[in-house]
Design a protein around this motif. Structure first.
Motif, PDB file in Angstrom:
ATOM      1  N   THR A 144       4.059  -9.460  -0.449  1.00  0.00           N
ATOM      2  CA  THR A 144       4.488  -8.452   0.524  1.00  0.00           C
ATOM      3  C   THR A 144       3.709  -7.156   0.335  1.00  0.00           C
ATOM      4  O   THR A 144       3.235  -6.553   1.304  1.00  0.00           O
ATOM      5  N   GLY A 145       3.545  -6.738  -0.902  1.00  0.00           N
ATOM      6  CA  GLY A 145       2.802  -5.516  -1.187  1.00  0.00           C
ATOM      7  C   GLY A 145       1.349  -5.613  -0.778  1.00  0.00           C
ATOM      8  O   GLY A 145       0.782  -4.669  -0.213  1.00  0.00           O
ATOM      9  N   ARG A 146       0.730  -6.757  -1.071  1.00  0.00           N
ATOM     10  CA  ARG A 146      -0.682  -6.933  -0.690  1.00  0.00           C
ATOM     11  C   ARG A 146      -0.844  -6.877   0.835  1.00  0.00           C
ATOM     12  O   ARG A 146      -1.776  -6.264   1.348  1.00  0.00           O
ATOM     13  N   LEU A 147       0.058  -7.554   1.542  1.00  0.00           N
ATOM     14  CA  LEU A 147      -0.008  -7.536   3.006  1.00  0.00           C
ATOM     15  C   LEU A 147       0.223  -6.127   3.557  1.00  0.00           C
ATOM     16  O   LEU A 147      -0.499  -5.674   4.447  1.00  0.00           O
ATOM     17  N   ALA A 148       1.209  -5.429   3.026  1.00  0.00           N
ATOM     18  CA  ALA A 148       1.491  -4.062   3.480  1.00  0.00           C
ATOM     19  C   ALA A 148       0.293  -3.154   3.230  1.00  0.00           C
ATOM     20  O   ALA A 148      -0.090  -2.359   4.099  1.00  0.00           O
ATOM     21  N   ALA A 153       3.187  -6.363  14.750  1.00  0.00           N
ATOM     22  CA  ALA A 153       4.224  -5.459  14.249  1.00  0.00           C
ATOM     23  C   ALA A 153       3.603  -4.197  13.650  1.00  0.00           C
ATOM     24  O   ALA A 153       4.061  -3.077  13.902  1.00  0.00           O
ATOM     25  N   ALA A 154       2.546  -4.374  12.852  1.00  0.00           N
ATOM     26  CA  ALA A 154       1.893  -3.214  12.238  1.00  0.00           C
ATOM     27  C   ALA A 154       1.211  -2.343  13.286  1.00  0.00           C
ATOM     28  O   ALA A 154       1.257  -1.113  13.215  1.00  0.00           O
ATOM     29  N   ARG A 201       2.309   9.087  10.787  1.00  0.00           N
ATOM     30  CA  ARG A 201       2.031   7.748  10.283  1.00  0.00           C
ATOM     31  C   ARG A 201       3.290   7.175   9.658  1.00  0.00           C
ATOM     32  O   ARG A 201       4.066   7.903   9.049  1.00  0.00           O
ATOM     33  N   PRO A 202       3.480   5.851   9.769  1.00  0.00           N
ATOM     34  CA  PRO A 202       4.643   5.265   9.110  1.00  0.00           C
ATOM     35  C   PRO A 202       4.479   5.333   7.595  1.00  0.00           C
ATOM     36  O   PRO A 202       3.361   5.238   7.075  1.00  0.00           O
ATOM     37  N   ARG A 246       6.152  -1.808   4.403  1.00  0.00           N
ATOM     38  CA  ARG A 246       6.591  -2.882   3.501  1.00  0.00           C
ATOM     39  C   ARG A 246       7.831  -3.594   4.069  1.00  0.00           C
ATOM     40  O   ARG A 246       7.911  -4.819   4.046  1.00  0.00           O
ATOM     41  N   ARG A 247       8.779  -2.845   4.596  1.00  0.00           N
ATOM     42  CA  ARG A 247       9.983  -3.432   5.165  1.00  0.00           C
ATOM     43  C   ARG A 247       9.646  -4.304   6.372  1.00  0.00           C
ATOM     44  O   ARG A 247      10.208  -5.389   6.555  1.00  0.00           O
ATOM     45  N   THR A 248       8.706  -3.856   7.178  1.00  0.00           N
ATOM     46  CA  THR A 248       8.270  -4.632   8.338  1.00  0.00           C
ATOM     47  C   THR A 248       7.643  -5.945   7.899  1.00  0.00           C
ATOM     48  O   THR A 248       7.948  -7.012   8.436  1.00  0.00           O
ATOM     49  N   VAL A 249       6.760  -5.878   6.908  1.00  0.00           N
ATOM     50  CA  VAL A 249       6.119  -7.087   6.385  1.00  0.00           C
ATOM     51  C   VAL A 249       7.170  -8.034   5.822  1.00  0.00           C
ATOM     52  O   VAL A 249       7.164  -9.238   6.109  1.00  0.00           O
TER      53      VAL A 249
END
Length: 197
Positions: free
Chosen positions: A85-89, A164-165, A176-177, A183-186
């Motif tokens: 999740t962190g890597r994707l965010a 989504a991003a 900016r978000p 992270r929550r979105t991912v």
């Protein structure tokens, strides 16, 4: 403009100027004059290296798409390590905090540019399509390593993450978000695809 400057230096100088204009003033302000003024060079420099302004813009988009591919290669190389999740965010933030949102606006607002890009890229929106492919490759690697559920579908998850991003970052003039929002979105999109631990 000094003589004897390598073509790549001129291209990068012009591409950097175009990015600054895009980020500051938006796609509607991007003209050949705005680019050359921002770059501090004569207007003829752009036309000496590119057939026309749409050719320049197409090369800018393709150059930035290559950067997305490099980001994807780095992401794939990290498969099996760290927090998915962190890597994707982080990857989505890096993508959308760059000039990507402005370039997407540019591509959608210029018919000539879109037509030129369609010659080699008949589907999708450049940068977004490249980013979705990069994320899909990373997700497939993580699934193969057992960090995603066996039935997780990278080809569905990746464009969903991109969409989504993109919505989070789409207002180039707004705030900016935050990292936690991304992270929550991912985490929400990935849902049951992630394996515990």
């Amino acid at each position: 403009m000094p003589t004897g400057v390598a073509l790549r230096d001129v291209r990068e100088q012009l591409f950097g100027a175009a990015e600054r204009v895009l980020l500051r003033d938006g796609p509607s302000a991007l003209t050949s004059r705005a680019v050359t003024e921002e770059a501090g060079c004569a207007k003829g420099v752009l036309h000496r290296h590119f057939a026309d302004f749409d050719a320049f813009l197409a090369e800018l988009v393709l150059d930035r798409a290559a950067r997305v591919e490099a980001l994807g290669a780095t992401l794939c190389a990290s498969a099996g390590t760290g927090d998915v999740t962190g890597r994707l965010a982080d990857a989505l933030t890096e993508l959308f905090e760059s000039v990507a949102v402005a370039i997407v606006g540019l591509v959608t607002s210029r018919d000539g540019l879109r037509a030129r890009l369609r010659r080699d890229r008949p589907t999708g929106v450049p940068l977004l399509t490249d980013a979705a492919s990069a994320l899909a490759a990373y997700l497939a690697a993580e699934r193969d390593l057992g960090r995603l559920a066996p039935d997780a579908d990278p080809d569905v998850l990746a464009p969903t993450l991109i969409g989504a991003a993109h919505l989070l970052f789409a207002d180039r003039t707004g705030p900016r978000p935050g990292a936690e929002t991304v992270r929550r979105t991912v985490a929400t999109v990935m849902g049951g695809a992630l394996r515990d631990g």
